[in-house]
Scaffold this active site. Sequence first.
Site, PDB file in Angstrom:
ATOM      1  N   SER A  42       0.828  -1.204   0.000  1.00 36.20           N
ATOM      2  CA  SER A  42       0.000   0.000   0.000  1.00 36.20           C
ATOM      3  C   SER A  42       0.866   1.259   0.000  1.00 36.20           C
ATOM      4  O   SER A  42       0.341   2.353  -0.202  1.00 36.20           O
ATOM      5  CB  SER A  42      -0.896   0.006   1.239  1.00 36.20           C
ATOM      6  OG  SER A  42      -0.093   0.084   2.402  1.00 36.20           O
ATOM      7  N   TYR A  49      -4.486   0.800   3.420  1.00 36.95           N
ATOM      8  CA  TYR A  49      -5.490  -0.216   3.077  1.00 36.95           C
ATOM      9  C   TYR A  49      -6.254  -0.664   4.332  1.00 36.95           C
ATOM     10  O   TYR A  49      -7.357  -1.187   4.236  1.00 36.95           O
ATOM     11  CB  TYR A  49      -4.815  -1.466   2.489  1.00 36.95           C
ATOM     12  CG  TYR A  49      -4.256  -1.336   1.090  1.00 36.95           C
ATOM     13  CD1 TYR A  49      -4.428  -0.191   0.318  1.00 36.95           C
ATOM     14  CD2 TYR A  49      -3.555  -2.406   0.528  1.00 36.95           C
ATOM     15  CE1 TYR A  49      -3.902  -0.107  -0.967  1.00 36.95           C
ATOM     16  CE2 TYR A  49      -3.039  -2.334  -0.761  1.00 36.95           C
ATOM     17  CZ  TYR A  49      -3.211  -1.182  -1.502  1.00 36.95           C
ATOM     18  OH  TYR A  49      -2.699  -1.110  -2.770  1.00 36.95           O
ATOM     19  N   GLY A  50      -5.593  -0.487   5.494  1.00 40.13           N
ATOM     20  CA  GLY A  50      -6.073  -1.121   6.722  1.00 40.13           C
ATOM     21  C   GLY A  50      -7.456  -0.705   7.170  1.00 40.13           C
ATOM     22  O   GLY A  50      -8.115  -1.433   7.916  1.00 40.13           O
ATOM     23  N   CYS A  58       2.511  -6.935   1.713  1.00 39.75           N
ATOM     24  CA  CYS A  58       1.559  -6.209   2.558  1.00 39.75           C
ATOM     25  C   CYS A  58       0.666  -7.247   3.230  1.00 39.75           C
ATOM     26  O   CYS A  58       0.011  -8.037   2.544  1.00 39.75           O
ATOM     27  CB  CYS A  58       0.732  -5.278   1.670  1.00 39.75           C
ATOM     28  SG  CYS A  58      -0.605  -4.426   2.525  1.00 39.75           S
ATOM     29  N   ASN A  59       0.654  -7.248   4.556  1.00 38.43           N
ATOM     30  CA  ASN A  59      -0.179  -8.208   5.290  1.00 38.43           C
ATOM     31  C   ASN A  59      -1.658  -7.976   5.004  1.00 38.43           C
ATOM     32  O   ASN A  59      -2.427  -8.929   4.820  1.00 38.43           O
ATOM     33  CB  ASN A  59       0.039  -8.064   6.797  1.00 38.43           C
ATOM     34  CG  ASN A  59       1.430  -8.470   7.220  1.00 38.43           C
ATOM     35  OD1 ASN A  59       1.643  -9.593   7.654  1.00 38.43           O
ATOM     36  ND2 ASN A  59       2.384  -7.564   7.098  1.00 38.43           N
ATOM     37  N   THR A  60      -2.056  -6.715   4.972  1.00 40.88           N
ATOM     38  CA  THR A  60      -3.467  -6.379   4.788  1.00 40.88           C
ATOM     39  C   THR A  60      -3.954  -6.855   3.420  1.00 40.88           C
ATOM     40  O   THR A  60      -5.027  -7.452   3.301  1.00 40.88           O
ATOM     41  CB  THR A  60      -3.644  -4.847   4.906  1.00 40.88           C
ATOM     42  OG1 THR A  60      -3.005  -4.419   6.106  1.00 40.88           O
ATOM     43  CG2 THR A  60      -5.107  -4.465   4.937  1.00 40.88           C
ATOM     44  N   CYS A 120       2.600  -5.882  10.088  1.00 41.85           N
ATOM     45  CA  CYS A 120       2.373  -4.947   8.975  1.00 41.85           C
ATOM     46  C   CYS A 120       3.763  -4.602   8.470  1.00 41.85           C
ATOM     47  O   CYS A 120       4.667  -4.326   9.273  1.00 41.85           O
ATOM     48  CB  CYS A 120       1.651  -3.699   9.479  1.00 41.85           C
ATOM     49  SG  CYS A 120       1.650  -2.318   8.320  1.00 41.85           S
ATOM     50  N   HIS A 170       4.945  -2.098   7.168  1.00 46.34           N
ATOM     51  CA  HIS A 170       5.432  -0.755   7.497  1.00 46.34           C
ATOM     52  C   HIS A 170       6.174  -0.745   8.845  1.00 46.34           C
ATOM     53  O   HIS A 170       7.055   0.100   9.059  1.00 46.34           O
ATOM     54  CB  HIS A 170       4.268   0.236   7.600  1.00 46.34           C
ATOM     55  CG  HIS A 170       3.781   0.774   6.286  1.00 46.34           C
ATOM     56  ND1 HIS A 170       3.075   0.019   5.390  1.00 46.34           N
ATOM     57  CD2 HIS A 170       3.894   2.016   5.728  1.00 46.34           C
ATOM     58  CE1 HIS A 170       2.764   0.767   4.329  1.00 46.34           C
ATOM     59  NE2 HIS A 170       3.262   1.981   4.507  1.00 46.34           N
TER      60      HIS A 170
END
Length: 289
Positions: free
Chosen positions: A16, A47-48, A78-80, A191, A193
């Site tokens: 994201s 995105y979260g 990206c986990n989301t 995440c 980030h």
Amino acid sequence: MTASLPTAAPVGIFDSGLGGLSVLRHIHAQLPHEHLLYFADSGFAPYGDKPEAIVIERVLTIADYLLGQGAKALVVACNTATVAAVRELRERHPALPIVGVEPGLKPAAALSKTGKVGVLATERTLRGAKFLALRDQIHQSTGAEFLLQPCIGLVDLIETGDLDSQNTRAMLARYIWPLLDHGADTLVLGCTHYPLVRTAISHVLAAYGKPDVALVDTGDAVARQLARLLAAGALLRDPDDSGTAALSGYTSAGAAALTAAFNSLLGIDPPVLEVDLPLPAGWLNSPHI
Ligand code: DGL
């Protein structure tokens, strides 16, 4: 002609925003001969807090873009996006090597001595069925208790480049200290980030008096899985191919932020192109706009 062989094609990596650079770092270290494309969807982050259907549509659009640039494999860094959309992505591209990211609950459970593991991630990741199934499975097999902490606003802060200010530390302390109060001795950075604010997290842990709390992220494991998939598909680039491996950046926001992040986080200066992708139809029709 070597250049037309799929082995010489690049690997597409996306997130994201800037978070996927914490994964790209490991990919570049483990697969130094591979050409890489990195797409930062900073113009549409985070995105979260977006509906799942919107994230799915966005992920499919970015994947199509990277495949259009010739990608031979994709990493959803990206986990989301993984929790929301990796199944749809695999259904749409069944023959393509695709690596997703998921929070490292299993290694964290193995590391924890108290059996209590804090999980820092976005709201969407922590509510996703894929994540909850993983949590239940690891809980049943190890007995570990997972304390889930959505970190609302943290991705936005990191996207501004604010990685270790008083403001960032204060937000992290608000999210992390209650987990420590409840006995967590291991924290999952769920995440991509969040590894970018490791220094700030270390300060926050030290300020609480627990500098030894273990931090778990899965960037290294993701790079290893990518290497396995490329090898299995005979897709690894030949190290004897002429020319050094190239990296190109793409962003849905201004190029300056991604250029600065490449520079400050990885010490590199690749070309960065601003890309205007169509917004998800569902988003355009929603009251958010
Ligand atoms: N790096 C993304 C992740 O791993 C951040 C998601 C977001 O944009 O909220 O989940």
